[in-house]
Structures are given as structure tokens and as C-alpha cells.
Design a protein around this motif. Structure first.
Motif, PDB file in Angstrom:
ATOM      1  N   LEU B   6       1.373  -0.777   0.118  1.00 40.58           N
ATOM      2  CA  LEU B   6      -0.194  -0.567  -0.268  1.00 40.58           C
ATOM      3  C   LEU B   6       0.793   1.493  -0.078  1.00 40.58           C
ATOM      4  CD1 LEU B   6      -2.656   1.119  -0.411  1.00 40.58           C
ATOM      5  CD2 LEU B   6      -2.597   0.925   2.373  1.00 40.58           C
ATOM      6  N   LEU B   7       2.111   1.242   0.697  1.00 38.61           N
ATOM      7  CA  LEU B   7       3.091   2.440   1.153  1.00 38.61           C
ATOM      8  C   LEU B   7       3.257   2.719  -0.577  1.00 38.61           C
ATOM      9  CD1 LEU B   7       4.656   2.029   4.024  1.00 38.61           C
ATOM     10  CD2 LEU B   7       3.273   3.992   3.683  1.00 38.61           C
ATOM     11  N   ALA B   8       3.667   1.347  -1.407  1.00 40.51           N
ATOM     12  CA  ALA B   8       4.302   2.197  -2.415  1.00 40.51           C
ATOM     13  C   ALA B   8       3.249   2.080  -3.668  1.00 40.51           C
ATOM     14  CB  ALA B   8       5.232   0.471  -2.868  1.00 40.51           C
ATOM     15  N   LEU B   9       1.910   1.676  -3.360  1.00 39.27           N
ATOM     16  CA  LEU B   9       1.353   1.844  -3.879  1.00 39.27           C
ATOM     17  C   LEU B   9       0.947   3.527  -4.159  1.00 39.27           C
ATOM     18  CD1 LEU B   9      -1.455  -0.980  -4.203  1.00 39.27           C
ATOM     19  CD2 LEU B   9       1.170  -0.284  -6.352  1.00 39.27           C
ATOM     20  N   ILE B  10       1.024   3.872  -3.325  1.00 38.40           N
ATOM     21  CA  ILE B  10       0.230   5.495  -2.565  1.00 38.40           C
ATOM     22  C   ILE B  10       1.828   6.502  -2.770  1.00 38.40           C
ATOM     23  CG2 ILE B  10       0.618   7.244  -0.814  1.00 38.40           C
ATOM     24  CD1 ILE B  10      -1.555   4.878   0.979  1.00 38.40           C
ATOM     25  N   THR B  11       3.498   6.412  -2.821  1.00 39.14           N
ATOM     26  CA  THR B  11       4.073   6.735  -3.507  1.00 39.14           C
ATOM     27  C   THR B  11       4.330   6.893  -5.242  1.00 39.14           C
ATOM     28  OG1 THR B  11       5.541   5.930  -2.049  1.00 39.14           O
ATOM     29  CG2 THR B  11       6.632   6.818  -3.960  1.00 39.14           C
ATOM     30  N   GLY B  12       3.509   6.062  -5.227  1.00 37.23           N
ATOM     31  CA  GLY B  12       3.287   5.870  -7.107  1.00 37.23           C
ATOM     32  C   GLY B  12       2.923   6.319  -7.622  1.00 37.23           C
ATOM     33  N   ALA B  13       1.353   6.495  -7.020  1.00 39.32           N
ATOM     34  CA  ALA B  13       0.057   7.481  -7.332  1.00 39.32           C
ATOM     35  C   ALA B  13       0.603   9.032  -6.947  1.00 39.32           C
ATOM     36  CB  ALA B  13      -0.831   7.143  -6.390  1.00 39.32           C
ATOM     37  N   ALA B  14       1.561   9.720  -6.026  1.00 35.90           N
ATOM     38  CA  ALA B  14       1.726  10.856  -5.525  1.00 35.90           C
ATOM     39  C   ALA B  14       2.970  11.305  -6.813  1.00 35.90           C
ATOM     40  CB  ALA B  14       2.241  11.035  -4.005  1.00 35.90           C
ATOM     41  N   LEU B  15       3.623  10.378  -6.552  1.00 33.00           N
ATOM     42  CA  LEU B  15       4.555  10.637  -7.733  1.00 33.00           C
ATOM     43  C   LEU B  15       3.969  11.033  -9.510  1.00 33.00           C
ATOM     44  CD1 LEU B  15       8.103   7.741  -7.196  1.00 33.00           C
ATOM     45  CD2 LEU B  15       7.467  10.576  -7.669  1.00 33.00           C
ATOM     46  N   PHE B  16       2.772  10.455  -9.266  1.00 29.23           N
ATOM     47  CA  PHE B  16       2.554  10.014 -10.883  1.00 29.23           C
ATOM     48  C   PHE B  16       1.496  11.592 -10.838  1.00 29.23           C
ATOM     49  CE2 PHE B  16      -1.663   9.327 -13.758  1.00 29.23           C
ATOM     50  CZ  PHE B  16      -1.722   8.700 -14.362  1.00 29.23           C
ATOM     51  N   GLY B  17       0.888  12.082 -10.076  1.00 28.30           N
ATOM     52  CA  GLY B  17       0.097  12.907  -9.451  1.00 28.30           C
ATOM     53  C   GLY B  17       0.776  14.439  -9.477  1.00 28.30           C
ATOM     54  N   VAL B  18       2.206  14.570  -8.920  1.00 32.00           N
ATOM     55  CA  VAL B  18       2.572  15.864  -9.481  1.00 32.00           C
ATOM     56  C   VAL B  18       3.247  15.552 -10.436  1.00 32.00           C
ATOM     57  CG1 VAL B  18       5.459  15.887  -8.908  1.00 32.00           C
ATOM     58  CG2 VAL B  18       3.569  15.105  -6.373  1.00 32.00           C
ATOM     59  N   GLY B  19       3.383  14.675 -11.477  1.00 32.68           N
ATOM     60  CA  GLY B  19       4.668  14.869 -12.946  1.00 32.68           C
ATOM     61  C   GLY B  19       3.219  15.160 -13.742  1.00 32.68           C
ATOM     62  N   VAL B  20       1.595  14.896 -13.254  1.00 33.95           N
ATOM     63  CA  VAL B  20       0.658  14.867 -14.013  1.00 33.95           C
ATOM     64  C   VAL B  20       0.422  16.785 -14.092  1.00 33.95           C
ATOM     65  CG1 VAL B  20      -1.871  15.291 -14.191  1.00 33.95           C
ATOM     66  CG2 VAL B  20      -0.622  12.678 -14.458  1.00 33.95           C
ATOM     67  N   TYR B  21       0.547  17.146 -12.659  1.00 36.78           N
ATOM     68  CA  TYR B  21       0.627  18.756 -12.617  1.00 36.78           C
ATOM     69  C   TYR B  21       1.745  19.288 -13.543  1.00 36.78           C
ATOM     70  CZ  TYR B  21       1.966  23.125 -10.186  1.00 36.78           C
ATOM     71  OH  TYR B  21       2.361  24.860 -10.017  1.00 36.78           O
ATOM     72  N   GLY B  22       3.069  18.628 -13.577  1.00 29.48           N
ATOM     73  CA  GLY B  22       4.114  19.449 -14.017  1.00 29.48           C
ATOM     74  C   GLY B  22       4.433  19.412 -15.006  1.00 29.48           C
ATOM     75  N   ALA B  23       3.424  18.095 -16.082  1.00 23.49           N
ATOM     76  CA  ALA B  23       3.708  18.321 -17.620  1.00 23.49           C
ATOM     77  C   ALA B  23       2.757  19.253 -18.040  1.00 23.49           C
ATOM     78  CB  ALA B  23       2.855  16.077 -17.599  1.00 23.49           C
TER      79      ALA B  23
END
Lengths: 174, 103
Positions: B6-23
């Protein structure tokens, strides 16, 4: 809390924090370095998840990739040091909304899906590398070779796009 | 479900969200590429976590991570090729100025 849980949380938070710093700093060199730290923290997270080969590969590959990115930043940005504090963003509210929605959706999927029982142990590092090597040169060879050919094609295409067009003067015309 | 997964999946989700914002929010081509790198990094964390906590005996999971790394390298190579060509032609890699294909 187990040691593995602690290290996954620690490096996960570090990766996300440095990911946020990428878009918060005005200095482009700092952005590239923050992305390097974020990717390195991910590599460390892989190591704490016992994916030794992938962790080391991630750290080595991203260190090179982000160093190149920092050089390109200095080459191409109008204000690479960020001293002018130029705002180089647009549609901020929409982007923030899209980022938050995608984060919440991904977390909801992670929490509400039943992933089944978790495996308690993984093969040791040497066995993992052997297994991965056999996988790459056995069942998944076509996929692996396709990836290799694709990256070669991309390298040639990128060089062809980036190279300065040579203007040839045709002496036989006159 | 294990907490580590769960921790790893939440980290992945957060990175995805930050990446979407940046892109979506950045105007510079190289910064947009950084956002895409973070999106791919988010996918990579998920793949490693799925391999480790769901199928550690199947090395195909690790192979997918190698494919994502290849995609990252290709994205960088082609992106920088386009950036050089654009900079040579227009003197800037600001994407707000790239309106040639606008309908």
C-alpha cells in the motif's frame, strides 16, 4: 513497524518531496538535481523492496540521465540560475486539479482493490539476477530485443532531428 | 493486503499526480519532459511493488520495469532531439510559442 516498512516510507516521502521541489524552484539546475534526488530515492526504495538489481540500475541510469538533463537546462533556458524568478507555468489551476484527481483516483484503486495475499519473501539478489537474465533471453526475448531495436532507432532519429542541416552548394548547376 | 504494498502504491500515485501537474503546467519543453519522467517513475514503483509483494517468483515483473526504463531513455533522447531542432529554428523551447500546428 518493520525496518522494510520504515525505509519504504522514508524513501517514498523523499522521492515525492523532491518530485514536488522540481516544479517549485526557479533555478532549472536545482530542478534537474531535485529530479535526480527523487529518482535516486526511488532506487533506494527499490533496494528496500529487495529488488537489488533494479535499484542499482535505477540509481546508475538516472544519475547519468539527470546530469545530461542539467546540461541541457543550462543550454536552453533563458534564466537557468533562476535569479530573475521568472514564472514559466500556465493553466496552473487546471494542472493542479488534474494532478490531485489522478492522485486520488490512483490511491482509491490502491486502497479498494483486493490485491490478494502478499508474498512474505523474495528470492535473493543473485537468484533474482539469474532469473531475470533467463527471462530476458528466454520467454521475453522478443520483447527485450524489440526494446533494444527501438532505443537504437530512437537514438538515430534523435540525432537526425538534432543535426544541423548542411546547405550544399551545387557547383555543377552553373 | 500488506502495508508495504500500500505504501509503495501510494508513493507511485503521488509521483504520478506530481508528474501530471508538471507536464500540464510547465511551458518549457525540458520541464514538461521532467513531468513525464515522474509519471513513468510512478508506474515503475507500482511494477516493482507488484513484483515484490504479489509475484516475487515471476521475473517477468522485473522485465516490465526494464521496458519502462527504456521508454524513459527513448523519451529523453527524442525529447532532446526535438528541443535542439526547435531551439535551432526558433531560438527557444517555450511551448507557448509553438503554435504552428494550431488549428
Amino acid at each position: 513497524m518493520t525496518a522494510q516498512m520504515f525505509f519504504i516510507s522514508f524513501f517514498g516521502i523523499a522521492a515525492v518531496w523532491f518530485g514536488i521541489v522540481v516544479f517549485r524552484t526557479f533555478s532549472m539546475v536545482r530542478s534537474a538535481l531535485a529530479l535526480l534526488f527523487s529518482q535516486t530515492a526511488l532506487g533506494a526504495m527499490f533496494l528496500s523492496m529487495q529488488a537489488e538489481f533494479l535499484g542499482v540500475l535505477q540509481i546508475m541510469m538516472m544519475a547519468t540521465e539527470m546530469s545530461i538533463m542539467a546540461i541541457f537546462m543550462v543550454m536552453f533556458m533563458m534564466d537557468p540560475g533562476g535569479l530573475g524568478e521568472m514564472d514559466m507555468t500556465h493553466q496552473k489551476r487546471l494542472s493542479l486539479g488534474a494532478g490531485i484527481v489522478s492522485f486520488v483516483a490512483a490511491v482509491a484503486i490502491a486502497v479498494f482493490v483486493d490485491w490478494g495475499p502478499a508474498a512474505s519473501s523474495a528470492p535473493d539478489a543473485a537468484q533474482q539476477t539469474v532469473d531475470l537474465g533467463l527471462e530476458l533471453l528466454g520467454r521475453s526475448m522478443l520483447i527485450f530485443e524489440t526494446a533494444g531495436i527501438t532505443i537504437l532507432t530512437a537514438m538515430i532519429a534523435a540525432t537526425a532531428v538534432a543535426i544541423q542541416p548542411v546547405k550544399r552548394s551545387n557547383e555543377h548547376e552553373h | 493486503m500488506s502495508i508495504e504494498l500500500l505504501l509503495a502504491l501510494i508513493t507511485g500515485a503521488a509521483l504520478f499526480g506530481v508528474g501530471v501537474y508538471g507536464a500540464l503546467s510547465q511551458t518549457n519543453l525540458v520541464m514538461i519532459m521532467m513531468g513525464v519522467e515522474l509519471i513513468l517513475a510512478g508506474a515503475m514503483v507500482n511494477l516493482v511493488a507488484f513484483w515484490r509483494y504479489l509475484h516475487p517468483d515471476n521475473p517477468a515483473g522485473q522485465m516490465f520495469v526494464l521496458i519502462i526504463m527504456t521508454v524513459m531513455a527513448i523519451e529523453m533522447a527524442v525529447g532532446f532531439g526535438v528541443a535542439i531542432a526547435r531551439f535551432r529554428a526558433k531560438g527557444s523551447v517555450e511551448m507557448e510559442e509553438a503554435t504552428e500546428l494550431k488549428g
